[in-house]
Write a protein that holds these residues in place. Structure first.
Motif, short mmCIF file in Angstrom:
data_model
loop_
_atom_site.label_atom_id
_atom_site.label_comp_id
_atom_site.label_asym_id
_atom_site.label_seq_id
_atom_site.Cartn_x
_atom_site.Cartn_y
_atom_site.Cartn_z
N GLY A 29 -0.15 -3.51 11.40
CA GLY A 29 -1.04 -3.98 10.34
C GLY A 29 -1.79 -2.84 9.68
N TYR A 30 -2.18 -1.85 10.48
CA TYR A 30 -2.86 -0.67 9.93
C TYR A 30 -1.91 0.12 9.05
CZ TYR A 30 -5.91 3.43 9.75
OH TYR A 30 -6.71 4.47 9.32
N ASP A 31 -0.67 0.25 9.49
CA ASP A 31 0.33 0.94 8.69
C ASP A 31 0.55 0.22 7.36
OD1 ASP A 31 2.61 3.06 8.71
OD2 ASP A 31 3.65 1.20 8.20
N ARG A 32 0.60 -1.11 7.39
CA ARG A 32 0.75 -1.87 6.14
C ARG A 32 -0.47 -1.70 5.24
NH1 ARG A 32 2.72 -5.73 9.81
NH2 ARG A 32 0.77 -6.91 9.68
N MET A 33 -1.65 -1.59 5.85
CA MET A 33 -2.85 -1.35 5.06
C MET A 33 -2.73 -0.03 4.30
SD MET A 33 -5.80 0.64 4.82
CE MET A 33 -6.01 1.36 6.47
N LEU A 34 -2.25 1.00 4.97
CA LEU A 34 -2.08 2.30 4.31
C LEU A 34 -1.09 2.19 3.16
CD1 LEU A 34 -1.96 4.60 7.47
CD2 LEU A 34 -3.89 4.33 5.90
N VAL A 35 0.03 1.54 3.42
CA VAL A 35 1.09 1.43 2.41
C VAL A 35 0.64 0.60 1.20
CG1 VAL A 35 3.38 0.48 1.93
CG2 VAL A 35 2.98 1.79 4.03
N ASN A 36 0.00 -0.53 1.47
CA ASN A 36 -0.26 -1.52 0.42
C ASN A 36 -1.66 -1.46 -0.16
OD1 ASN A 36 2.35 -2.77 0.67
ND2 ASN A 36 1.63 -3.72 2.56
N GLU A 37 -2.59 -0.80 0.53
CA GLU A 37 -3.97 -0.78 0.06
C GLU A 37 -4.46 0.65 -0.24
OE1 GLU A 37 -6.56 -3.25 2.59
OE2 GLU A 37 -4.74 -4.22 3.36
N LEU A 38 -4.51 1.49 0.79
CA LEU A 38 -5.16 2.79 0.61
C LEU A 38 -4.34 3.76 -0.23
CD1 LEU A 38 -7.49 4.66 1.02
CD2 LEU A 38 -6.67 5.15 3.33
N ILE A 39 -3.05 3.89 0.06
CA ILE A 39 -2.24 4.84 -0.71
C ILE A 39 -2.20 4.47 -2.19
CG2 ILE A 39 0.02 5.92 -0.96
CD1 ILE A 39 -1.57 6.80 1.54
N PRO A 40 -1.96 3.20 -2.56
CA PRO A 40 -2.01 2.86 -4.00
C PRO A 40 -3.37 3.14 -4.63
CG PRO A 40 -0.89 1.14 -2.76
CD PRO A 40 -1.49 2.06 -1.74
N TRP A 41 -4.44 2.93 -3.89
CA TRP A 41 -5.78 3.23 -4.35
C TRP A 41 -5.89 4.71 -4.71
CZ3 TRP A 41 -10.47 1.11 -1.08
CH2 TRP A 41 -11.67 1.54 -1.63
N ALA A 42 -5.50 5.59 -3.76
CA ALA A 42 -5.60 7.03 -3.99
C ALA A 42 -4.68 7.49 -5.11
CB ALA A 42 -5.28 7.78 -2.69
N VAL A 43 -3.47 6.94 -5.16
CA VAL A 43 -2.52 7.31 -6.22
C VAL A 43 -3.05 6.91 -7.59
CG1 VAL A 43 -0.24 6.75 -7.16
CG2 VAL A 43 -0.48 7.31 -4.72
#
Length: 235
Positions: free
Chosen positions: A89-103
């Motif tokens: 779930g944490y990995d999915r958070m990075l993929v779907n939430e945090l990385i798109p935010w930073a990008v």
């Protein structure tokens, strides 16, 4: 140095997460805390201060999120299979939430990931699972074999979150385009893990730098020396 606080509910982890972001522009760097560390740990231990020049000059924008270590790998109250599922779930958070935010905020398509100690695991695991999303990996005193947290239990979810197991068979082309630095030191308790991971990368002919620093221990002083050096390699 510009500092902003964020709190949001993550549907992927089903928890509220908190994060500090340093800087207003520059290359996006996702910086994970050490074991069970909170979003403010890298600030409190002056790792952020060690790279103030890069932030103040708009070269990097650093995202310091919470982890869910106490709910996943360090949660002895649940079965190891559930620890791994929780971490997914944490990995999915990075993929779907945090990385798109930073990008979105920086306009950079592939981020940098970094961390000290167990933060180095988070960074390496994400980078090797999702090389299409990561251009730079900076691990400082990391360890990369998650089986020490699974009490002898093993399944596919653990396999795909254990870099020393899944990396040998991962042939994604972006692995060969990544700037990889494995920082360790002469007296680092995790030096062996870094040598092991370096040997896997060597066998795959993946260019990287195994940086073994003399006379230093597994602790913040050497990481504060490493981090600005490593950020200087971002191009």
């Amino acid at each position: 140095m510009t500092e902003n606080y964020h709190r949001w509910h993550s549907p992927n982890t089903n928890t509220d997460l908190e994060m500090l972001v340093f800087g207003t522009r520059g290359y996006p760097v996702i910086l994970f805390p050490t074991t069970k560390g909170r979003y403010y740990q890298n600030k409190d231990f002056r790792l952020i201060e060690s790279v103030r020049w890069f932030v103040d000059n708009g070269l990097v924008k650093i995202y310091c999120p919470d982890t869910i270590d106490d709910r996943s790998w360090y949660n002895k109250g649940i079965h190891p299979a559930d620890r791994a599922k929780t971490y997914e779930g944490y990995d999915r958070m990075l993929v779907n939430e945090l990385i798109p935010w930073a990008v979105h905020e920086t306009g950079v398509s592939r981020v940098a990931v970094a961390g000290c100690s167990f933060g180095g695991y988070h960074a390496a695991n994400f980078a090797f699972k999702h090389p299409e999303k990561v251009k730079h990996l900076f691990s400082m005193g990391g360890a990369f074999n998650i089986k020490m947290f699974t009490d002898g239990y093993y399944d596919d979810t653990i396999f795909y979150n254990n870099p020393v197991d899944f990396l040998p068979g991962n042939n994604h082309s972006d692995l060969w385009k990544m700037n990889i630095i494995l920082g360790t030191s002469e007296h680092d308790i995790c030096k062996g893990y870094n040598i092991e991971l370096s040997n896997i990368l060597k066998r795959k002919n993946i260019k990287h730098w195994l940086d073994i620093r003399p006379f230093a221990n597994h602790d913040w002083p050497i990481w504060r020396e490493m981090f600005p050096h490593y950020l200087s390699t971002i191009r």
